[in-house]
Design an enzyme around this catalytic site. Structure first.
Site, short mmCIF file in Angstrom:
data_model
loop_
_atom_site.label_atom_id
_atom_site.label_comp_id
_atom_site.label_asym_id
_atom_site.label_seq_id
_atom_site.Cartn_x
_atom_site.Cartn_y
_atom_site.Cartn_z
N GLY A 54 0.84 -1.16 -0.08
CA GLY A 54 -0.03 -0.10 -0.18
C GLY A 54 0.80 1.37 -0.05
N ARG B 106 1.07 -5.15 -5.38
CA ARG B 106 1.24 -6.27 -4.63
C ARG B 106 1.35 -7.55 -5.49
NH1 ARG B 106 -2.83 -3.85 -0.82
NH2 ARG B 106 -1.73 -2.98 0.87
N ASP C 268 5.03 -4.91 5.92
CA ASP C 268 5.76 -6.10 6.34
C ASP C 268 5.78 -7.44 5.09
OD1 ASP C 268 3.07 -6.49 6.48
OD2 ASP C 268 2.90 -7.73 8.28
N THR D 30 4.25 2.91 5.67
CA THR D 30 2.85 2.43 5.51
C THR D 30 2.23 3.41 6.80
OG1 THR D 30 1.10 0.63 6.66
CG2 THR D 30 3.42 0.61 7.25
N ASP E 217 -0.18 2.23 8.74
CA ASP E 217 -0.76 1.93 9.79
C ASP E 217 0.12 1.74 11.15
OD1 ASP E 217 -2.63 0.94 8.18
OD2 ASP E 217 -2.37 -1.15 8.18
N ASP F 215 2.23 -0.06 11.83
CA ASP F 215 2.23 -1.54 12.67
C ASP F 215 3.46 -2.45 12.60
OD1 ASP F 215 2.37 -1.88 9.78
OD2 ASP F 215 0.62 -3.42 9.67
N ARG G 230 -5.44 -2.12 9.51
CA ARG G 230 -6.04 -3.66 9.10
C ARG G 230 -5.99 -4.31 10.39
NH1 ARG G 230 -4.12 -5.45 3.65
NH2 ARG G 230 -2.35 -4.53 4.24
O1 F6P Z 1 -1.67 -1.24 4.98
C1 F6P Z 1 -2.08 -0.11 4.63
C2 F6P Z 1 -3.64 -0.11 4.30
O2 F6P Z 1 -4.06 1.18 4.22
C3 F6P Z 1 -4.44 -0.76 5.48
O3 F6P Z 1 -4.80 0.13 6.59
C4 F6P Z 1 -5.59 -1.08 4.96
O4 F6P Z 1 -6.40 -2.25 5.48
C5 F6P Z 1 -5.04 -1.61 3.42
O5 F6P Z 1 -4.01 -1.11 3.50
C6 F6P Z 1 -5.98 -1.46 2.27
O6 F6P Z 1 -5.36 -2.08 1.26
P1 F6P Z 1 -5.84 -1.73 -0.46
O7 F6P Z 1 -5.26 -0.44 -0.63
O8 F6P Z 1 -5.07 -2.76 -1.19
O9 F6P Z 1 -7.39 -1.81 -0.43
#
Ligand code: F6P
Length: 328
Positions: free
Chosen positions: A15, A76, A107, A130, A132, A134, A176
């Site tokens: 992300g 990804r 991660d 990120t 998050d 996290d 997440r």
């Molecule tokens: O890891 C960052 C994040 O923004 C999370 O908070 C969220 O759950 C996820 O990515 C969303 O991912 P995507 O953009 O693939 O929907």
């Protein structure tokens, strides 16, 4: 004798997060400073597998420090999870003469790079990027400060309308598996309750905090819910409250991806700049399979195996404590 590093490949993966461009800029400028070539790898591991590389110089990263997103794009990659995909990626890097990597991501990105290092021994440094926050091994990840400020701004706006209509709002923020954005945007936004995945709260406890129909109860309330809440997402919780009481006029706002975009805060720009330089200096100093971090305001290098064993960045107990006091 070890091979001298002459070409570094930098990429973003997973992300996106505000401040990734500032980190790319710092990596490329540090390379220029130390007279090493820098290559951008487009779309993360996808571009590595396809050999999509672009030469970057100090001037090619001008005017990006203030921009959200990532100029190198991100993805990804499923193919990189396979041995065949990683072999293609390694062949492409060797053909281009790239002998070290800097990855900016979360991660998932780092686990892939760790595996790649074990298989092909290409030295690599990870930069935590990120929203998050996290990741273990660092007090802050790039993008978290900006995303939290965005959430606070949104919560302030929602509060205006909530108060005007005497409404109860459930505001869902990203995260997440992590409650960092919820916890700190909730404290800063004056939330009545904050629901995060790290803390066990029952629905009854939440309901009691709202104090429906009690004399002291407010009709206008703001509940901040982390996306990864184990108690239920914002829509589910709103429905459950409505089923139990007609006292509240309830609305739900899901902030979603708007938290991922926008111009990075000064904090994220400076953090990204420090981490980008630390990544290049780490590689030049012989680091091979590490993640840079900021601990007590100092740059540190974490061996990647220690990151794997810790798994998550725990929410700090002091924030939990003050959120409880303030929600009285
Ligand atoms: O890891 C960052 C994040 O923004 C999370 O908070 C969220 O759950 C996820 O990515 C969303 O991912 P995507 O953009 O693939 O929907």
């Amino acid at each position: 004798m070890e091979k001298k590093i002459g070409k570094i490949g930098v990429f973003t993966s997973g992300g996106d997060a505000p401040g990734m461009n500032a980190a790319i800029r710092a990596v490329v400028r540090a390379c220029a400073y130390y007279k090493i070539e820098a290559f951008g790898i487009m779309r993360g591991y996808e571009g590595m597998i396809e050999g999509d590389f672009v030469k970057l110089g100090a001037r090619s990263v001008g005017n990006i420090i203030q921009r959200g997103g990532t100029i190198l794009k991100t993805a990804r990659s499923e193919e990189f999870r396979t041995p065949e995909g990683r072999k293609k990626a390694c062949d492409n890097l060797r053909e281009e003469g790239i002998d070290a990597l800097v990855a900016i991501g979360g991660d998932g990105t780092f686990n892939g790079l760790h595996k790649f290092f074990e298989e092909y021994q290409i030295p690599s440094v990870c930069i935590p990027g990120t929203i998050d926050n996290d990741l273990p091994g660092t007090d802050y990840t790039i993008g978290y400060d900006t995303a939290t400020n965005t959430a606070v701004e949104a919560i302030d706006r929602i509060r205006d309308t909530a108060l005007s209509h005497n409404r109860l709002f459930f505001v869902e923020v990203m995260g997440r598996n992590s409650g960092y954005i919820a916890m700190n945007s909730g404290i800063a936004g004056g939330a009545t309750a904050i629901i995060i995945p790290e803390e066990k709260m029952t629905f009854d406890q939440l309901y009691n905090m709202l104090g429906a129909n009690k004399e002291s109860s407010k009709k206008s309330n703001l509940i901040v819910v982390a996306e990864g809440s184990k108690l239920g997402d914002a829509n589910t919780l709103a429905k459950q409250v409505a089923e139990r009481s007609s006292y509240f006029d309830i609305k739900v706002t899901i902030l979603g991806h708007l938290q991922r975009g926008g111009s990075p805060t000064y904090f994220d720009r400076v953090l990204a700049s420090k981490m980008g330089i630390a990544a290049v200096e780490g590689l030049l100093g012989g680091k091979k399979d590490v993640m840079v971090g900021i601990k007590d305001n100092k740059m540190v290098y974490n061996d990647y195996s220690s990151i794997l064993s810790e798994k998550y960045h725990e929410i700090d107990a002091e924030s939990l404590r003050i959120a409880k006091i303030l929600s009285i």
